[in-house]
Design a protein around this motif. Structure first.
Motif: not given
Length: 305
Positions: A1-8, A49-56, A85-88, A122-125
């Motif tokens: 249950m760790y890491g970035l989960l894309e939910v929408h 119109d938003a992509r949604i993530f949950s981070y664990g 950063n990788n996902r985007r 990660y300054q740009s992010l």
């Protein structure tokens, strides 16, 4: 249950919203009430119109109150930004407006990531962060004694699930949190002085105590100069919603809706506008496909798999 989960992830996404849980939390359970995981089940109904993530992450209290030499807070903050950063970068969304919703000490993961971004890649992010909703996040400034007090409250709340020996030297171990508490408000001030870099921010605080009292009271959960809003519930309840009709839900999501509309209507930065309006490319078996607002064409450069 760790890491970035894309939910929408809608096709017309114009912003990214990321949820970050707190101590002893979970990237789904923290945001779930009556089996309703609201970032997935409710939020897309109001923000289409938003992509949604949950981070664990491994949210053990020992990883927050630790000496700088072995503090894992830096690891989690860096991992959060690295995965985002990788996902985007996988889509033409690298400069899309970014909004965080953080509960409890999850807010410190976000704040620490922003503070550290000044000295890493990660300054740009970080510059794309346009909104933060802190829910029950402590803001204790640079006083280590005050951070130690928060630690004692949280240890008392979790009781036997946490090693009581941690309480003995919490003040010494609060050096990292005190540094974040000192630097983060200064970072916000600098961003707000930049015409295109202002961060919209709201602090929600708990209105009811746990069995040991308030975990993060109003004075601790607010930041000077920013809006603060009461949520009816205790520290654990104020981030969980089971219906769009709940008052707490409308308070939190009302801000997210307002921000996403403002970002879309006004544009974000010149760089974000450029990503939206200009062409972007991705590789194919035979060449590159160029996507523009007017269509798609394939450029064949004789590339092979």
């Amino acid at each position: 249950m760790y890491g970035l989960l894309e939910v929408h992830n809608p096709e017309n996404a114009t912003s990214d919203i990321v949820f970050v849980h707190g101590l002893h939390g979970d990237r789904e359970k923290t945001w779930t009430k009556n089996s309703v995981f609201w970032p997935q089940k409710l939020l897309p109904l109001d923000i289409t119109d938003a992509r949604i993530f949950s981070y664990g992450y491994d949210a053990n209290i020992a990883h927050f109150w630790a000496r700088p030499a072995d503090n894992r807070l830096d690891t989690y903050s860096n991992d959060l930004f690295s995965q985002l950063n990788n996902r985007r970068a996988e889509t033409p969304a690298a400069n899309r407006p970014l909004i965080f919703v953080a509960h409890s000490l999850g807010g410190l993961v976000v704040a620490n990531a922003m503070v550290d971004s000044a000295s890493n890649s990660y300054q740009s992010l970080s510059s794309c962060i346009r909104g933060i909703a802190f829910i029950g996040t402590p803001h204790k400034g640079s006083a280590k004694a005050k951070w130690a007090q928060v630690g004692r409250q949280i240890i008392a709340y979790f009781g036997k699930s946490t090693n009581p020996e941690l309480a003995k030297d919490l003040e010494e171990k609060s050096e990292k949190l005190a540094k974040i508490g000192d630097v983060f408000p200064k970072l916000l001030k600098r961003r707000n002085e930049e015409a295109k870099g202002r961060i919209e921010l709201v602090c929600f605080f708990e209105g009811q105590p746990m069995n040991i009292g308030m975990i993060v009271d109003e004075s601790s959960a607010t930041l000077s100069g920013y809006e603060s809003i009461l949520l009816n519930g205790n520290h654990s309840e104020i981030c969980k919603f089971g219906s769009r009709d709940e008052e707490n839900y409308t308070k939190v999501v009302g801000h997210l809706m307002k921000w996403t509309r403002e970002f879309e209507n006004s544009g974000t930065t010149e760089e974000a506008k450029k990503v939206t309006n200009d062409a972007y490319f991705y590789g194919t078996n035979n060449g590159l496909q160029q996507h523009t607002n007017s269509g798609t064409m394939t450029l064949n450069f004789g590339m092979r798999n």
